[in-house]
Design a protein around this motif. Structure first.
Motif, PDB file in Angstrom:
ATOM      1  N   PHE A 169      43.284  23.986  34.012  1.00  0.00           N
ATOM      2  CA  PHE A 169      42.728  25.178  34.580  1.00  0.00           C
ATOM      3  C   PHE A 169      41.891  25.898  33.812  1.00  0.00           C
ATOM      4  O   PHE A 169      42.562  26.246  32.438  1.00  0.00           O
ATOM      5  CB  PHE A 169      43.320  25.699  35.420  1.00  0.00           C
ATOM      6  N   ILE A 170      41.421  26.621  34.390  1.00  0.00           N
ATOM      7  CA  ILE A 170      40.450  28.100  32.874  1.00  0.00           C
ATOM      8  C   ILE A 170      40.134  29.120  33.352  1.00  0.00           C
ATOM      9  O   ILE A 170      40.238  29.184  35.186  1.00  0.00           O
ATOM     10  CB  ILE A 170      39.113  27.291  32.165  1.00  0.00           C
ATOM     11  N   LEU A 171      41.217  29.970  33.482  1.00  0.00           N
ATOM     12  CA  LEU A 171      41.946  31.479  33.904  1.00  0.00           C
ATOM     13  C   LEU A 171      40.280  32.722  33.001  1.00  0.00           C
ATOM     14  O   LEU A 171      40.518  32.146  31.814  1.00  0.00           O
ATOM     15  CB  LEU A 171      42.705  32.614  33.604  1.00  0.00           C
ATOM     16  N   VAL A 172      39.803  32.699  34.260  1.00  0.00           N
ATOM     17  CA  VAL A 172      38.278  34.037  34.207  1.00  0.00           C
ATOM     18  C   VAL A 172      38.702  35.297  34.881  1.00  0.00           C
ATOM     19  O   VAL A 172      39.815  35.277  35.190  1.00  0.00           O
ATOM     20  CB  VAL A 172      36.879  33.278  34.083  1.00  0.00           C
ATOM     21  N   ASP A 173      37.496  36.011  34.400  1.00  0.00           N
ATOM     22  CA  ASP A 173      37.880  38.020  35.073  1.00  0.00           C
ATOM     23  C   ASP A 173      36.988  37.117  36.387  1.00  0.00           C
ATOM     24  O   ASP A 173      38.045  37.851  37.293  1.00  0.00           O
ATOM     25  CB  ASP A 173      37.051  38.670  34.591  1.00  0.00           C
ATOM     26  N   ASP A 174      36.526  36.771  36.562  1.00  0.00           N
ATOM     27  CA  ASP A 174      34.971  36.653  37.418  1.00  0.00           C
ATOM     28  C   ASP A 174      34.401  35.280  37.822  1.00  0.00           C
ATOM     29  O   ASP A 174      33.648  34.464  36.871  1.00  0.00           O
ATOM     30  CB  ASP A 174      33.570  38.316  37.926  1.00  0.00           C
ATOM     31  N   THR A 175      35.064  34.567  38.797  1.00  0.00           N
ATOM     32  CA  THR A 175      34.367  33.048  38.915  1.00  0.00           C
ATOM     33  C   THR A 175      32.823  33.284  39.052  1.00  0.00           C
ATOM     34  O   THR A 175      32.303  32.163  38.699  1.00  0.00           O
ATOM     35  CB  THR A 175      35.397  32.994  40.111  1.00  0.00           C
TER      36      THR A 175
ATOM     37  N   MET B 126      38.984  26.477  38.451  1.00  0.00           N
ATOM     38  CA  MET B 126      38.040  27.659  37.154  1.00  0.00           C
ATOM     39  C   MET B 126      38.872  28.892  37.742  1.00  0.00           C
ATOM     40  O   MET B 126      38.974  28.484  39.655  1.00  0.00           O
ATOM     41  CB  MET B 126      36.616  28.231  36.714  1.00  0.00           C
ATOM     42  N   VAL B 127      39.241  29.800  37.756  1.00  0.00           N
ATOM     43  CA  VAL B 127      40.102  30.133  38.920  1.00  0.00           C
ATOM     44  C   VAL B 127      39.612  32.010  38.054  1.00  0.00           C
ATOM     45  O   VAL B 127      40.026  32.020  36.818  1.00  0.00           O
ATOM     46  CB  VAL B 127      41.618  30.418  39.198  1.00  0.00           C
ATOM     47  N   SER B 128      40.243  33.013  39.115  1.00  0.00           N
ATOM     48  CA  SER B 128      40.366  34.757  38.739  1.00  0.00           C
ATOM     49  C   SER B 128      41.362  35.217  38.721  1.00  0.00           C
ATOM     50  O   SER B 128      41.671  36.195  38.075  1.00  0.00           O
ATOM     51  CB  SER B 128      39.077  35.481  39.082  1.00  0.00           C
ATOM     52  N   ARG B 129      42.764  34.460  39.039  1.00  0.00           N
ATOM     53  CA  ARG B 129      44.160  35.222  39.107  1.00  0.00           C
ATOM     54  C   ARG B 129      44.935  33.737  38.824  1.00  0.00           C
ATOM     55  O   ARG B 129      44.378  32.978  38.846  1.00  0.00           O
ATOM     56  CB  ARG B 129      44.053  35.509  40.210  1.00  0.00           C
ATOM     57  N   LYS B 130      45.893  34.085  38.083  1.00  0.00           N
ATOM     58  CA  LYS B 130      47.480  32.851  37.701  1.00  0.00           C
ATOM     59  C   LYS B 130      47.374  32.733  39.107  1.00  0.00           C
ATOM     60  O   LYS B 130      47.709  33.472  39.925  1.00  0.00           O
ATOM     61  CB  LYS B 130      48.027  34.163  37.141  1.00  0.00           C
ATOM     62  N   MET B 131      47.539  31.368  38.997  1.00  0.00           N
ATOM     63  CA  MET B 131      48.434  30.484  40.077  1.00  0.00           C
ATOM     64  C   MET B 131      49.207  29.660  39.412  1.00  0.00           C
ATOM     65  O   MET B 131      49.540  28.937  38.739  1.00  0.00           O
ATOM     66  CB  MET B 131      47.572  30.257  40.699  1.00  0.00           C
ATOM     67  N   GLU B 132      50.018  28.121  40.628  1.00  0.00           N
ATOM     68  CA  GLU B 132      50.847  27.529  40.001  1.00  0.00           C
ATOM     69  C   GLU B 132      49.469  26.592  40.502  1.00  0.00           C
ATOM     70  O   GLU B 132      49.497  25.948  41.037  1.00  0.00           O
ATOM     71  CB  GLU B 132      52.247  27.576  41.297  1.00  0.00           C
TER      72      GLU B 132
ATOM     73  N   LYS C 198      35.247  27.165  28.407  1.00  0.00           N
ATOM     74  CA  LYS C 198      35.400  28.393  27.652  1.00  0.00           C
ATOM     75  C   LYS C 198      34.457  28.669  26.230  1.00  0.00           C
ATOM     76  O   LYS C 198      34.576  29.531  26.968  1.00  0.00           O
ATOM     77  CB  LYS C 198      36.906  27.654  26.807  1.00  0.00           C
ATOM     78  N   LYS C 199      33.336  28.034  26.129  1.00  0.00           N
ATOM     79  CA  LYS C 199      33.083  29.097  24.633  1.00  0.00           C
ATOM     80  C   LYS C 199      31.647  29.465  25.602  1.00  0.00           C
ATOM     81  O   LYS C 199      31.341  30.401  25.427  1.00  0.00           O
ATOM     82  CB  LYS C 199      32.331  27.934  24.263  1.00  0.00           C
ATOM     83  N   ALA C 200      31.858  29.120  26.676  1.00  0.00           N
ATOM     84  CA  ALA C 200      30.075  29.425  27.677  1.00  0.00           C
ATOM     85  C   ALA C 200      30.467  30.256  28.710  1.00  0.00           C
ATOM     86  O   ALA C 200      30.078  31.788  28.635  1.00  0.00           O
ATOM     87  CB  ALA C 200      29.823  28.284  29.186  1.00  0.00           C
ATOM     88  N   THR C 201      32.502  30.371  28.882  1.00  0.00           N
ATOM     89  CA  THR C 201      32.379  31.685  30.078  1.00  0.00           C
ATOM     90  C   THR C 201      33.541  32.827  29.663  1.00  0.00           C
ATOM     91  O   THR C 201      33.741  34.077  29.489  1.00  0.00           O
ATOM     92  CB  THR C 201      33.542  31.332  30.784  1.00  0.00           C
ATOM     93  N   GLY C 202      33.966  32.314  28.195  1.00  0.00           N
ATOM     94  CA  GLY C 202      34.682  32.965  27.702  1.00  0.00           C
ATOM     95  C   GLY C 202      36.211  33.351  28.455  1.00  0.00           C
ATOM     96  O   GLY C 202      36.964  33.937  27.913  1.00  0.00           O
ATOM     97  N   GLY C 203      36.568  32.380  28.921  1.00  0.00           N
ATOM     98  CA  GLY C 203      37.891  32.276  29.768  1.00  0.00           C
ATOM     99  C   GLY C 203      38.847  31.781  28.446  1.00  0.00           C
ATOM    100  O   GLY C 203      38.883  31.509  27.964  1.00  0.00           O
ATOM    101  N   GLU C 204      40.286  31.631  29.534  1.00  0.00           N
ATOM    102  CA  GLU C 204      41.549  30.755  29.186  1.00  0.00           C
ATOM    103  C   GLU C 204      41.222  29.695  29.345  1.00  0.00           C
ATOM    104  O   GLU C 204      42.056  29.625  30.648  1.00  0.00           O
ATOM    105  CB  GLU C 204      42.619  31.706  28.708  1.00  0.00           C
TER     106      GLU C 204
END
Length: 451
Positions: free
Chosen positions: A76-82, A65-71, A9-15
């Motif tokens: 998992f970590i959600l980012v803008d661009d994997t 790590m994904v760039s779109r919400k999934m079931e 999270k700290k490296a990528t800024g993801g959620e």
């Protein structure tokens, strides 16, 4: 390396969704290679999208790590661009472990040089790690970095590009202490343009070189030198007229060679029992040893035990008494000429034969390069076997030169021709771009029992 999703999270800024402190030990980008305690990164490529394989990956992986919400029923970590986040993660891992990083780049010889250094240094440098296989791309290099161990002190990476902008990414991620250039030759010109543009793109790696870093490159390379001179870091050259210069004393091509490496007036001799290495590779490795103040003689003694990579100057002796040189991994005009020189120097009792497949990604002058290949082949081999339209251009020149030429339609026909014409004492070398899959000819011959 051990890390958790909080670190990612700290490296990528993801959620992060799920357990931030989840302990992880490796990264995978291929769902088939996912394993326990790994983070699977869903990359979107030209042909496939990793998001389609998340469920498969999570059968073993503990997080994704994904760039779109999934079931997803695991953390998992959600980012803008994997892909960009993958690069940021690898960069942060590189900084945390902080090994001494050497990046090898250039148009030809990268993998062989990396392989040679890896084999010779494994007993000399403790905690050395080397990128495996062809992990040299904008996904392969960061994957190597993401999976180094906490104990890694020295890391040798291979950086390969075929598009403008990729070297910027590779150097941003790796932050090298040391860059070793093998040289600029006509490879990937279809995407990179001219040799001048290749040199400009390759040297972008120096933008991220440490201030106290080192640069090794071939003496007098016109496509590298003008750019390298702009950087203040220490420089060492190899090749004719360079700081590290090699000389062949006895050359028997694929049966081996004897030579010496000259460093500041001092000569170090070496002997190789088979033609598994080019002199330029030995010179570059010697420059590496010299620059790091390692025992050069240790390298030269170990040359005799070098094991080449599959498809790169592998020498096979058949049950029928002929010799086959498997150099099928890839091809360029320069590499083909190097192969022909070795074949020319090899003392033989029978015929010399070249099986040539198309050399791809050479841009607008691809036909010219193949015609020149036909001219060079005329000087060395007795028979030329051509697979592909471009290789056929070489065949036309060869045929006009009055020598026997075969134009084959597929691998099976190539194997059939060879099995019909090869006799005891003959030598045959196979060369072609990766896309031509020239190794299939050898496989058919093996299945026939000839090898």
């Amino acid at each position: 390396m051990k890390f958790n999703l909080s670190f990612v999270k700290k490296a990528t800024g993801g959620e992060v969704f799920g357990e931030e402190e989840l302990s992880l030990t490796s990264v995978s980008i291929d769902s088939r290679l996912a394993k326990e305690n790994s983070l699977f990164i869903a990359l979107k490529g030209e042909k496939t999208d990793g998001h389609n394989f998340v469920s498969e990956a999570l059968k073993k992986a503990d997080a994704v790590m994904v760039s779109r919400k999934m079931e997803i029923d695991k953390s998992f970590i959600l980012v803008d661009d994997t892909l960009k986040s993958f690069h940021l993660l690898a960069k942060e891992i590189r900084r945390k472990i902080n090994p001494y990083v050497c990046v090898i780049t250039g148009s030809v010889g990268k993998s062989s040089l990396k392989n040679l250094l890896g084999q010779t240094l494994s007993e000399i440098l403790k905690d050395l790690e080397v990128s495996q296989g062809n992990l040299n791309s904008i996904t392969g290099l960061p994957l190597t970095i993401s999976n180094i161990s906490d104990k890694c002190k020295y890391l040798i990476l291979e950086a390969g590009i075929n598009k403008i902008g990729e070297m910027e990414v590779l150097s941003f991620v790796s932050e090298p202490n040391f860059v070793l250039f093998t040289g600029v030759k006509p490879v990937h010109l279809e995407f990179l343009g001219t040799l001048q543009e290749v040199g400009r793109e390759k040297t972008r790696v120096l933008k991220y070189l440490k201030e106290d870093g080192l640069i090794i490159y071939p003496e007098g390379d016109p496509y590298l030198e003008e750019h390298i001179k702009k950087f203040p870091q220490k420089k060492i050259t190899f090749g004719k007229g360079g700081d590290i210069e090699g000389k062949i004393l006895k050359d028997e091509g694929f049966l081996g060679m004897e030579g010496l490496i000259r460093v500041k007036g001092k000569e170090h001799k070496f002997k190789i029992p088979s033609g598994i290495l080019h002199l330029s590779t030995i010179e570059a490795a010697s420059a590496f040893f010299y620059t790091l103040d390692l025992n050069l003689q240790e390298l030269l003694v170990k040359l005799k035990d070098y094991i080449p990579l599959k498809g790169r100057l592998n020498l096979l002796k058949s049950k029928k008494g002929f010799y086959l040189v498997d150099d099928t991994y890839n091809a360029s005009p320069y590499a083909l000429n190097q192969l022909l020189k070795k074949l020319q120097s090899t003392p033989t009792e029978g015929k010399k034969i070249l099986v040539l497949g198309d050399m791809l990604e050479l841009g607008k002058e691809e036909e010219k390069f193949h015609k020149e290949a036909g001219k060079e082949a005329l000087k060395v081999v007795d028979i030329l076997i051509c697979l592909g339209k471009l290789a056929g251009e070489a065949g036309k020149i060869f045929e006009k030169g009055g020598k026997k030429t075969y134009f084959i339609k597929d691998h099976k026909e190539g194997a059939e021709v060879l099995l019909n014409i090869l006799k005891k004492g003959d030598w045959v070398a196979l060369k072609g771009s990766r896309g031509m899959q020239m190794e299939k000819i050898i496989k058919i011959m093996e299945e026939d029992g000839a090898l």
